[in-house]
Design a protein around this motif. Structure first.
Motif, mmCIF file in Angstrom:
data_model
loop_
_atom_site.group_PDB
_atom_site.id
_atom_site.type_symbol
_atom_site.label_atom_id
_atom_site.label_comp_id
_atom_site.label_asym_id
_atom_site.label_seq_id
_atom_site.Cartn_x
_atom_site.Cartn_y
_atom_site.Cartn_z
ATOM 1 N N GLY A 206 30.478 73.591 -19.860
ATOM 2 C CA GLY A 206 30.997 74.365 -18.439
ATOM 3 C C GLY A 206 29.763 74.902 -17.878
ATOM 4 N N SER A 207 30.123 75.803 -16.944
ATOM 5 C CA SER A 207 29.001 76.219 -15.946
ATOM 6 C C SER A 207 27.816 76.886 -16.824
ATOM 7 C CB SER A 207 29.784 77.408 -15.100
ATOM 8 O OG SER A 207 30.048 78.415 -15.827
ATOM 9 N N VAL A 208 28.236 77.450 -18.053
ATOM 10 C CA VAL A 208 26.998 78.096 -18.543
ATOM 11 C C VAL A 208 26.196 76.807 -19.209
ATOM 12 C CG1 VAL A 208 26.128 79.338 -20.528
ATOM 13 C CG2 VAL A 208 28.232 80.297 -19.130
ATOM 14 N N GLY A 209 27.005 75.893 -19.853
ATOM 15 C CA GLY A 209 25.857 74.901 -20.328
ATOM 16 C C GLY A 209 25.225 73.983 -19.368
ATOM 17 N N GLN A 210 25.983 73.702 -18.165
ATOM 18 C CA GLN A 210 25.223 72.840 -17.094
ATOM 19 C C GLN A 210 23.976 73.669 -16.264
ATOM 20 O OE1 GLN A 210 27.521 70.790 -14.042
ATOM 21 N NE2 GLN A 210 29.659 71.249 -15.554
ATOM 22 N N LEU B 19 23.810 67.621 -23.354
ATOM 23 C CA LEU B 19 24.821 68.337 -23.219
ATOM 24 C C LEU B 19 26.156 67.867 -23.625
ATOM 25 C CD1 LEU B 19 25.571 70.702 -21.015
ATOM 26 C CD2 LEU B 19 26.367 68.843 -19.374
ATOM 27 N N GLY B 20 26.660 68.670 -24.800
ATOM 28 C CA GLY B 20 27.642 68.235 -25.697
ATOM 29 C C GLY B 20 29.085 68.616 -25.179
ATOM 30 N N SER B 21 29.880 67.969 -25.461
ATOM 31 C CA SER B 21 31.256 67.872 -25.374
ATOM 32 C C SER B 21 32.393 67.408 -26.400
ATOM 33 C CB SER B 21 32.037 67.327 -24.240
ATOM 34 O OG SER B 21 31.264 67.725 -22.866
ATOM 35 N N LEU C 295 21.984 86.186 -24.384
ATOM 36 C CA LEU C 295 22.450 85.577 -22.755
ATOM 37 C C LEU C 295 23.842 85.922 -22.728
ATOM 38 C CD1 LEU C 295 20.298 82.437 -22.544
ATOM 39 C CD2 LEU C 295 19.962 84.273 -21.251
ATOM 40 N N ASN C 296 24.476 86.311 -23.643
ATOM 41 C CA ASN C 296 26.181 86.535 -23.269
ATOM 42 C C ASN C 296 26.592 87.507 -22.596
ATOM 43 O OD1 ASN C 296 25.419 88.563 -25.465
ATOM 44 N ND2 ASN C 296 27.570 88.795 -25.646
ATOM 45 N N THR C 297 25.449 88.410 -22.104
ATOM 46 C CA THR C 297 25.737 89.672 -21.107
ATOM 47 C C THR C 297 25.471 89.426 -19.703
ATOM 48 O OG1 THR C 297 23.533 90.652 -21.710
ATOM 49 C CG2 THR C 297 25.427 91.040 -23.294
ATOM 50 N N VAL D 11 22.169 84.491 -13.301
ATOM 51 C CA VAL D 11 21.159 85.377 -13.679
ATOM 52 C C VAL D 11 20.589 84.951 -15.098
ATOM 53 C CG1 VAL D 11 20.840 87.823 -14.091
ATOM 54 C CG2 VAL D 11 22.590 87.185 -12.266
ATOM 55 N N MET D 12 21.149 84.383 -15.895
ATOM 56 C CA MET D 12 20.573 83.941 -17.113
ATOM 57 C C MET D 12 19.289 83.284 -17.000
ATOM 58 S SD MET D 12 23.504 82.327 -19.451
ATOM 59 C CE MET D 12 25.014 82.884 -19.583
ATOM 60 N N VAL D 13 19.225 82.252 -15.871
ATOM 61 C CA VAL D 13 18.088 81.446 -15.652
ATOM 62 C C VAL D 13 17.356 81.757 -14.351
ATOM 63 C CG1 VAL D 13 19.072 79.508 -16.895
ATOM 64 C CG2 VAL D 13 19.442 79.840 -14.328
HETATM 65 N N1 LIG Z 1 30.543 82.034 -17.289
HETATM 66 C C1 LIG Z 1 29.633 82.628 -17.189
HETATM 67 O O1 LIG Z 1 28.938 83.263 -16.581
HETATM 68 C C2 LIG Z 1 29.210 83.303 -18.872
HETATM 69 C C3 LIG Z 1 28.322 84.074 -18.990
HETATM 70 C C4 LIG Z 1 28.069 84.706 -20.574
HETATM 71 C C5 LIG Z 1 28.692 84.274 -21.484
HETATM 72 N N2 LIG Z 1 29.531 83.134 -21.059
HETATM 73 C C6 LIG Z 1 30.142 82.582 -22.582
HETATM 74 O O2 LIG Z 1 29.406 81.327 -22.462
HETATM 75 C C7 LIG Z 1 30.676 80.621 -23.204
HETATM 76 C C8 LIG Z 1 30.687 79.206 -21.969
HETATM 77 O O3 LIG Z 1 31.148 79.587 -20.799
HETATM 78 P P1 LIG Z 1 31.750 78.421 -19.784
HETATM 79 O O4 LIG Z 1 32.438 79.103 -18.631
HETATM 80 O O5 LIG Z 1 30.544 77.553 -19.395
HETATM 81 O O6 LIG Z 1 32.562 77.547 -20.730
HETATM 82 P P2 LIG Z 1 33.952 77.105 -20.519
HETATM 83 O O7 LIG Z 1 34.040 76.102 -19.456
HETATM 84 O O8 LIG Z 1 35.208 77.988 -20.740
HETATM 85 O O9 LIG Z 1 34.170 76.036 -22.000
HETATM 86 C C9 LIG Z 1 32.856 75.219 -22.396
HETATM 87 C C10 LIG Z 1 33.103 74.260 -23.500
HETATM 88 O O10 LIG Z 1 34.223 74.705 -24.254
HETATM 89 C C11 LIG Z 1 34.804 73.524 -24.998
HETATM 90 N N3 LIG Z 1 36.126 73.678 -25.577
HETATM 91 C C12 LIG Z 1 37.184 74.433 -24.846
HETATM 92 N N4 LIG Z 1 38.091 73.979 -25.493
HETATM 93 C C13 LIG Z 1 37.972 73.551 -26.818
HETATM 94 C C14 LIG Z 1 38.680 73.373 -28.017
HETATM 95 N N5 LIG Z 1 39.734 73.342 -28.285
HETATM 96 N N6 LIG Z 1 37.845 72.891 -29.014
HETATM 97 C C15 LIG Z 1 36.281 72.459 -28.868
HETATM 98 N N7 LIG Z 1 35.727 72.838 -27.782
HETATM 99 C C16 LIG Z 1 36.247 73.459 -26.753
HETATM 100 C C17 LIG Z 1 34.666 72.524 -23.826
HETATM 101 O O11 LIG Z 1 34.669 71.347 -24.439
HETATM 102 P P3 LIG Z 1 34.715 69.975 -23.486
HETATM 103 O O12 LIG Z 1 33.354 69.684 -22.777
HETATM 104 O O13 LIG Z 1 35.202 68.839 -24.528
HETATM 105 O O14 LIG Z 1 35.834 70.164 -22.408
HETATM 106 C C18 LIG Z 1 33.357 73.001 -22.919
HETATM 107 O O15 LIG Z 1 32.455 72.223 -23.183
HETATM 108 C C19 LIG Z 1 31.977 80.913 -23.305
HETATM 109 O O16 LIG Z 1 32.096 81.495 -24.561
HETATM 110 C C20 LIG Z 1 31.838 82.119 -22.403
HETATM 111 O O17 LIG Z 1 32.517 83.276 -22.606
HETATM 112 C C21 LIG Z 1 30.047 82.750 -19.974
#
Ligand SMILES: NC(=O)c1ccc[n+]([C@@H]2O[C@H](COP(=O)([O-])OP(=O)(O)OC[C@H]3O[C@@H](n4cnc5c(N)ncnc54)[C@H](OP(=O)(O)O)[C@@H]3O)[C@@H](O)[C@H]2O)c1
Length: 221
Positions: free
Chosen positions: A12-16, A31-33, A135-137, A142-144
């Motif tokens: 997702g956006s965080v991983g990328q 990068l894993g999915s 980094l979850n906050t 901003v993380m990077v």
């Molecule tokens: N967005 C932010 O700015 C932010 C900031 C701090 C913390 N976070 C936390 O960081 C994490 C990632 O956020 P994100 O927005 O990048 O992620 P996301 O798009 O919500 O999800 C990321 C990953 O979750 C996997 N996933 C979804 N459903 C699944 C399932 N049923 N079984 C196994 N894997 C599954 C997806 O796998 P696939 O690749 O296979 O689809 C994807 O790789 C979250 O926990 C979020 O709360 C986010």
């Protein structure tokens, strides 16, 4: 810090965002999915060049000397089980996830919450892995790039393994975070408070209309 092989669980956006930053710092990244054919992961790896790869959660955990959990919080344990306890054993796992539960009416809650956290659940489920909540906050940009927010502001690490926290702290410093603003909150139980910041963070996001903000503490003495 020396270049490493880093596995990021979650495309997702965080991983990328983390993956792009780590590449610029000279690391090799996978990068894993759930599926190797995931279009987001495949496109990212194609654009990344020779040091960027994509794969399954299991490929990613196997690849990483250090592993980052950036999966959807509600399914983080399932994703880590797919990654595999054996591949994660002995490694530092940076847990970025938040166990948010989104209701149909827009309400956001946490599960677990209060007397447990996803950081603790992960550490209990993978006792041979050195889990560091970090980094979850923060928003991903901003993380990077802490300079997106003016002035001094802080982020946090929590975990049982002091050496693992030192490694994660060095990684965060390489992202541009001053050592003095990386606050060690102690053991993994502190993940409870860090995850419980998220409903407040979401209210702040709605208030400001963007995500370039962070916590800054004024401390006496
Ligand atoms: N967005 C932010 O700015 C932010 C900031 C701090 C913390 N976070 C936390 O960081 C994490 C990632 O956020 P994100 O927005 O990048 O992620 P996301 O798009 O919500 O999800 C990321 C990953 O979750 C996997 N996933 C979804 N459903 C699944 C399932 N049923 N079984 C196994 N894997 C599954 C997806 O796998 P696939 O690749 O296979 O689809 C994807 O790789 C979250 O926990 C979020 O709360 C986010």
């Amino acid at each position: 810090m020396a270049a490493m092989r880093i596995g990021i669980l979650g495309s997702g956006s965080v991983g990328q965002t983390l993956a792009d930053k780590l590449l610029t710092l000279g690391h090799e990244v996978t990068l894993g999915s759930r599926s190797e054919a995931n279009p987001t992961g495949t496109a990212w790896a194609e654009a990344a060049g020779p040091h960027g790869h994509n794969g399954t959660f299991a490929d990613t955990a196997e690849f990483g000397e250090l592993v980052i959990n950036a999966t959807l919080g509600a399914v983080a344990l399932a994703a880590l089980e797919a990654a595999g306890a054996k591949a994660l054993a002995g490694k530092v796992l940076v847990d970025v996830c938040n166990p948010l539960v989104f209701a149909a009416d827009g309400t956001v809650t946490l599960d677990p919450v209060n007397d447990d956290s996803m950081g603790e659940r992960i550490q209990r489920a993978f006792p041979d892995t050195r889990v560091v909540k970090a980094l979850n906050t923060l928003s991903a940009p901003v993380m990077v790039d802490p300079t997106r927010v003016p002035g001094r502001h802080q982020l946090f690490v929590a975990g049982e393994d002091a050496g693992a926290k030192r490694e994660v702290t060095a990684l965060l410093e390489s992202f541009g975070w001053p050592a003095a603003d990386i606050v060690d909150l102690g053991g993994i139980q502190a993940a409870r408070g860090l995850e419980m910041l998220m409903p407040f963070w979401l209210s702040m996001m709605r208030h400001h209309g963007h995500t370039d903000f962070n916590y800054a503490f004024q401390v006496a003495g």
